[in-house]
Design an enzyme around this catalytic site. Sequence first.
Site, PDB file in Angstrom:
ATOM      1  N   ASP A 186       0.851  -1.185   0.000  1.00  0.00           N
ATOM      2  CA  ASP A 186       0.000   0.000   0.000  1.00  0.00           C
ATOM      3  C   ASP A 186       0.888   1.236   0.000  1.00  0.00           C
ATOM      4  O   ASP A 186       1.995   1.219   0.549  1.00  0.00           O
ATOM      5  CB  ASP A 186      -0.903   0.019   1.234  1.00  0.00           C
ATOM      6  CG  ASP A 186      -1.976  -1.056   1.187  1.00  0.00           C
ATOM      7  OD1 ASP A 186      -2.333  -1.472   0.071  1.00  0.00           O
ATOM      8  OD2 ASP A 186      -2.445  -1.481   2.256  1.00  0.00           O
ATOM      9  N   ASP A 213      -7.100  -1.536  -4.362  1.00  0.00           N
ATOM     10  CA  ASP A 213      -8.186  -1.220  -3.435  1.00  0.00           C
ATOM     11  C   ASP A 213      -9.148  -0.200  -4.053  1.00  0.00           C
ATOM     12  O   ASP A 213     -10.371  -0.320  -3.923  1.00  0.00           O
ATOM     13  CB  ASP A 213      -7.621  -0.654  -2.123  1.00  0.00           C
ATOM     14  CG  ASP A 213      -6.750  -1.654  -1.382  1.00  0.00           C
ATOM     15  OD1 ASP A 213      -6.976  -2.870  -1.548  1.00  0.00           O
ATOM     16  OD2 ASP A 213      -5.848  -1.218  -0.649  1.00  0.00           O
TER      17      ASP A 213
END
Length: 206
Positions: A165, A179
């Site tokens: 991330d 995401d």
Amino acid sequence: MAEAERIIGTPDIPDAAGPEQSDGRAPAEGAGAQEPGSGAAERPRGRRRIAVLFAVAALAYALDLISKLIVVAKLEHHEPIEIIGDWLKFEAIRNPGAAFGFGEAFTVIFTVIAAAVIVVIARLARKLYSLPWAIALGLLLGGALGNLTDRIFRSPGVFEGAVVDFIAPKHFAVFNLADSAIVCGGILIVLLSFRGLDPDGTVHKD
């Protein structure tokens, strides 16, 4: 003359509506013609929608994969990069949990769920005739594949890998492009469901 015509007979004049069958009966209504939107006419449209689905999925997957490769190579173990002051930063984080860092103790379960989502989308594709649904499912598929790739190939091990991330808004969880694709696809599916549009292109009303 009239008597001669009666004896000889007059030739049959074809009905303007169409030729008769050999037994003298008119063909059944619609015989020999396909109904609009059925059979061969539907198959090319369905293939186009499937092509859109996989094109969107491939684009979402490629963008996610490339962005993660750059983040790991250039940003990991370095200071975060400020994009909009403190409001938005790029910061490399390894996330063993689900989207936005939730459920870090269930990495294997999330891997199985992602694989199941991919299988379900592949099965739905056979009955897909809606362009908006093709885009929505493509986003879901691309996002699921992006994070599943991390689960399989990144440390600490197969099916237990941590997802990369890097998008870090202020006062919010760190996430990635996969995401984002999953969330956008999910929102679009909810909107389509509220409008009553099904994946096969039909519209239903409750």
